[in-house]
Design a protein around this motif. Structure first.
Motif, PDB file in Angstrom:
ATOM      1  N   GLU A   6      -0.100  -4.180   4.009  1.00 35.90           N
ATOM      2  CA  GLU A   6      -0.980  -3.024   4.199  1.00 35.90           C
ATOM      3  C   GLU A   6      -0.781  -2.420   5.585  1.00 35.90           C
ATOM      4  N   GLN A  66       0.710   5.410  -0.076  1.00 39.28           N
ATOM      5  CA  GLN A  66      -0.137   6.599   0.123  1.00 39.28           C
ATOM      6  C   GLN A  66       0.778   7.721   0.584  1.00 39.28           C
ATOM      7  N   ARG A 120      -5.827  -0.958   9.479  1.00 38.75           N
ATOM      8  CA  ARG A 120      -7.047  -0.375   8.929  1.00 38.75           C
ATOM      9  C   ARG A 120      -8.019  -0.097  10.068  1.00 38.75           C
ATOM     10  N   ASP A 155       2.121   5.661   3.523  1.00 39.98           N
ATOM     11  CA  ASP A 155       2.357   4.245   3.208  1.00 39.98           C
ATOM     12  C   ASP A 155       1.863   3.333   4.340  1.00 39.98           C
ATOM     13  N   GLY A 200      -4.661   6.354  -1.728  1.00 39.55           N
ATOM     14  CA  GLY A 200      -3.604   5.373  -1.831  1.00 39.55           C
ATOM     15  C   GLY A 200      -3.944   4.287  -2.829  1.00 39.55           C
ATOM     16  N   GLU A 201      -2.962   3.434  -3.092  1.00 34.42           N
ATOM     17  CA  GLU A 201      -3.167   2.318  -4.008  1.00 34.42           C
ATOM     18  C   GLU A 201      -2.128   1.243  -3.730  1.00 34.42           C
ATOM     19  N   MET A 202      -2.427   0.027  -4.172  1.00 34.60           N
ATOM     20  CA  MET A 202      -1.482  -1.068  -4.055  1.00 34.60           C
ATOM     21  C   MET A 202      -0.506  -0.996  -5.229  1.00 34.60           C
ATOM     22  N   TRP A 261       0.838  -1.191   0.000  1.00 39.41           N
ATOM     23  CA  TRP A 261       0.000   0.000   0.000  1.00 39.41           C
ATOM     24  C   TRP A 261       0.878   1.248   0.000  1.00 39.41           C
ATOM     25  N   THR A 313       1.252  -9.566   0.289  1.00 39.24           N
ATOM     26  CA  THR A 313       0.490  -8.318   0.339  1.00 39.24           C
ATOM     27  C   THR A 313       0.743  -7.626   1.676  1.00 39.24           C
TER      28      THR A 313
END
Length: 245
Positions: A100, A10, A103, A112, A17-19, A8, A98
């Motif tokens: 991240e 950002q 959240r 990030d 943000g984006e992957m 991730w 992955t």
């Protein structure tokens, strides 16, 4: 090993943000997860790109800074392990990983994988301390403490405030963290005079910060790197109800 990382990215709290996909080569199985990210960042810097921002400090599993969600699990799939103590031998060549940030609405992303966890600090400020004047520090053996109480206090005191419990909870609850701090102090003689008022103040601050309520799903204790039990939440609820009455 050669790995594909989906991370991730950002750049600021106000940007979307984006992957982003990266490839990391020649990863040693003896590396920690953070050392693997260091290798990625060295390559990004040499290429003139912005390195991935992530929190870290002690890299010994005791400070709670290195929080991130790895393959959908807070701190990764190794039980009772912080991200900095997760080693690459638990992954395989060719894996897609992955990564991240936590959240949760009370943990806004700064950049990030870095989130603002100062909500925890404000919960502690609301009552996570002992303010009873006790003079100079007594000798360790001067105040008798039952072994069960001492064990409860020490088990709760292992909480490092990493926030994995919040990240894993479907409600974004901070009950395990808050319950651990309340149990730690309330189990010892020095903390008992303020036990009820402490629970009331800290729970009210937790709600004010926007954390969700506990529904006993148990995800928090499953990902807690210190294995803190759901019993601390029961203790918190009991103390809060007593204080509310």
């Amino acid at each position: 090993m050669n790995l594909t990382l989906k991370i991730w990215r950002q750049h600021s709290p106000d940007e979307r943000g984006e992957m982003v996909k990266y490839h990391v080569k020649d990863v040693s199985p003896d590396m920690s997860f953070l050392e693997m990210l260091d290798v990625l960042n060295e390559g990004l810097i040499l290429a003139g790109d912005d390195p991935v921002a992530f929190d870290h400090d002690c890299r010994e599993g005791i400070c709670g800074m290195c929080g991130m969600v790895i393959n959908g699990v807070a701190h990764g799939e190794q039980k009772a392990t912080t991200t900095c103590q997760l080693h690459m031998r638990h992954f395989k060549d060719g894996d897609v990983v992955t990564i991240e940030p936590w959240r949760a609405a009370p943990f806004p992303v700064i950049k990030d994988l870095v989130v603002d966890r100062s909500a925890f600090d404000r919960i502690i400020q609301a009552g996570g301390f002992v303010s009873v004047p006790a003079g100079a520090a007594p000798d360790a053996h001067a105040v008798p403490v039952p072994k069960d109480d001492a064990d409860d206090a020490f088990d709760a005191a292992t909480c490092i405030g990493c926030g994995a419990c919040v990240a894993a909870c479907p409600n974004g609850s901070a009950s395990l963290f808050t319950g651990a701090k309340i149990t730690h102090l309330g189990s010892l003689p020095q903390g008992r005079p303020e036990r009820a008022s402490r629970a009331k103040a800290m729970v009210e601050q937790m709600d004010l910060e926007g954390f969700g309520g506990c529904t006993n799903t148990g995800e928090c204790t499953a990902v807690c790197p210190k294995g803190i039990s759901l019993d601390v939440i029961a203790r918190m609820n009991a103390d809060f109800l007593k204080a509310s009455r």
